[in-house]
Design an enzyme around this catalytic site. Structure first.
Site, PDB file in Angstrom:
ATOM      1  N   SER A 194      44.431  32.278  36.169  1.00 36.78           N
ATOM      2  CA  SER A 194      45.797  32.796  36.205  1.00 36.78           C
ATOM      3  C   SER A 194      46.792  31.857  36.863  1.00 36.78           C
ATOM      4  O   SER A 194      48.001  32.018  36.689  1.00 36.78           O
ATOM      5  CB  SER A 194      45.820  34.144  36.941  1.00 36.78           C
ATOM      6  OG  SER A 194      45.276  34.014  38.245  1.00 36.78           O
ATOM      7  N   ASP A 362      53.028  37.705  46.929  1.00 38.16           N
ATOM      8  CA  ASP A 362      51.784  37.178  46.385  1.00 38.16           C
ATOM      9  C   ASP A 362      51.613  35.742  46.879  1.00 38.16           C
ATOM     10  O   ASP A 362      52.416  34.869  46.553  1.00 38.16           O
ATOM     11  CB  ASP A 362      51.857  37.217  44.849  1.00 38.16           C
ATOM     12  CG  ASP A 362      50.569  36.780  44.164  1.00 38.16           C
ATOM     13  OD1 ASP A 362      49.719  36.146  44.813  1.00 38.16           O
ATOM     14  OD2 ASP A 362      50.435  37.055  42.958  1.00 38.16           O
ATOM     15  N   HIS A 365      49.631  33.301  43.404  1.00 37.41           N
ATOM     16  CA  HIS A 365      50.133  32.965  42.077  1.00 37.41           C
ATOM     17  C   HIS A 365      51.532  32.357  42.139  1.00 37.41           C
ATOM     18  O   HIS A 365      52.463  32.985  42.646  1.00 37.41           O
ATOM     19  CB  HIS A 365      50.161  34.210  41.188  1.00 37.41           C
ATOM     20  CG  HIS A 365      48.798  34.756  40.927  1.00 37.41           C
ATOM     21  ND1 HIS A 365      48.276  35.815  41.654  1.00 37.41           N
ATOM     22  CD2 HIS A 365      47.842  34.378  40.046  1.00 37.41           C
ATOM     23  CE1 HIS A 365      47.050  36.076  41.205  1.00 37.41           C
ATOM     24  NE2 HIS A 365      46.767  35.215  40.242  1.00 37.41           N
TER      25      HIS A 365
END
Length: 390
Positions: A194, A362, A365
């Protein structure tokens, strides 16, 4: 030599026919022109957008027509929330990379660019010729494109699994012939998770993977980029679940293969020891090397919060990085130390600016800006190491 008036008239007609592109049969009658190698299809039961050929779920393939669904009973017309070609779609009721529930188009052999526009879906992938072509397109009306060589006179395409339980839909398809050669242009293939994968819309997504932004740092007249990374993926899954298979179908001498894993491999649910991770990665390295490609290993960047009390960013020992470094040396392949290089960059800009390169709330990411910085670092290091195309 003297010619009769009738022969002269016949020769004039043949010259005119040749000039105008009219074919002559053995009886002298006009022959239908060959099917085009450029198509624009608008799928669904609604109005057909100007310049497109309408295709409903019930339209079966016939050799005379040259396109249609192989098993129309397994297709359904559905609505979609966009406008124009995105206002309706067809849904594939059976799917899978090996499924025969495909949309078929007769094409002369050669290299094609295929643009796909999905209907309403949470996450879906595109397969053609029995392998994945695009991984995990997300969101309604997602759009992407890929190159594909056609070698058997027909393109066979379907929309398939990206996420179990969601609808796999197709709103539009555009096919354009690039050349008569039946191999892809030089390609940089990317495998990862990701932090590397594509997010949609490709040109404006808030979140980004560095593989998505990588084409901005590549000489596009030399290479195309095929990002086969996907969210949540780990080395074993990439090798065994279809992504590596797709790369091996097309990869060739002159291509690059960048492979970055480790983050999800360390997650207990994926049941992969560091020794197993290293050997799975070794297997993929050797498979690509055996195809004549240049293999590049990369270590993933750390978290935004990996700063010590002196505001130095450091994440060297995360995510099986030591095994990736050792493997690069053992197999004699290029290593991009994205982990160390990104840490040096994060240290230079400080904790607050680093946090601004990640998604809100986050620390793992990157957002679009962060992904662009990581892509820039990868490309710059490959250029420094003497690889061309950056």
């Amino acid at each position: 030599m003297k010619w009769s008036i009738s022969v002269k008239l016949l020769l004039c007609f043949v010259l005119f026919a040749s000039t105008m592109g009219i074919g002559l049969g053995s009886s002298g009658g006009q022959v239908a022109e060959a099917a085009t190698d450029n198509y624009r299809f608008d799928f669904g039961s609604g109005a057909v957008e100007s310049g497109y050929t309408g295709v409903s779920a019930g339209d079966a393939y016939t050799p005379t027509k040259g396109y249609g669904f192989n098993t129309p009973a397994q297709m359904r017309n559905v609505s979609a929330s966009g406008s124009g070609v995105k206002s309706d779609a067809v849904q594939f009721l059976t799917y899978g990379t090996k499924s025969t529930n495909t949309f078929n188009v007769n094409l002369s052999n050669g290299l094609y660019e295929v643009k796909v526009v999905l209907g309403n879906t949470a996450r879906a992938s595109v397969a053609a010729e029995g392998v994945y072509q695009i991984i995990n397109m997300t969101g309604n009306g997602a759009t992407d494109q890929f190159q594909i060589p056609v070698t058997d006179g027909q393109l066979n395409l379907l929309v398939t699994e990206g996420k179990t339980g969601t609808a796999f839909t197709l709103s539009a398809l555009e096919i354009r012939k690039l050349s008569n050669q039946t191999v892809t242009n030089r390609t940089i293939y990317i495998g990862g998770d990701s932090t590397v994968c594509n997010y949609y819309p490709l040109g404006s997504s808030v979140q980004g993977g560095w593989g998505q932004l990588f084409p901005s740092y590549v000489n596009n007249s030399t290479f195309q980029v095929r990002n086969m990374a996907s969210s949540g993926q780990f080395a074993r899954g990439f090798r065994d679940d279809g992504q590596m298979e797709a790369i091996l179908k097309y990869i060739k001498p002159g291509d690059y293969f960048i492979l970055q894993f480790g983050i999800n491999d360390t997650n207990a649910k994926n049941n992969t020891t560091e020794a197993q991770f290293k050997e799975i990665m070794r297997d993929m390295v050797r498979l690509a090397k055996n195809k004549g490609a240049t293999v590049i290993l990369s270590t993933p960047q750390g978290r935004a919060t990996d700063f010590n009390s002196s505001n130095v960013h450091q994440a060297e020992n995360r995510w099986y990085n030591q095994s990736t470094r050792a493997l690069a040396q053992e197999e004699g392949v290029t290593l991009v130390e994205l982990n160390k290089l990104s840490s040096a960059y994060f240290t230079s800009i400080g904790p607050a600016a680093t946090l601004a390169l990640y998604m809100t709330g986050d620390s793992l990411h990157p957002n679009r800006q962060g992904a662009a910085e990581l892509a820039r670092i990868v490309a710059a290091d490959l250029r420094r190491q003497g690889l061309n195309g950056f």
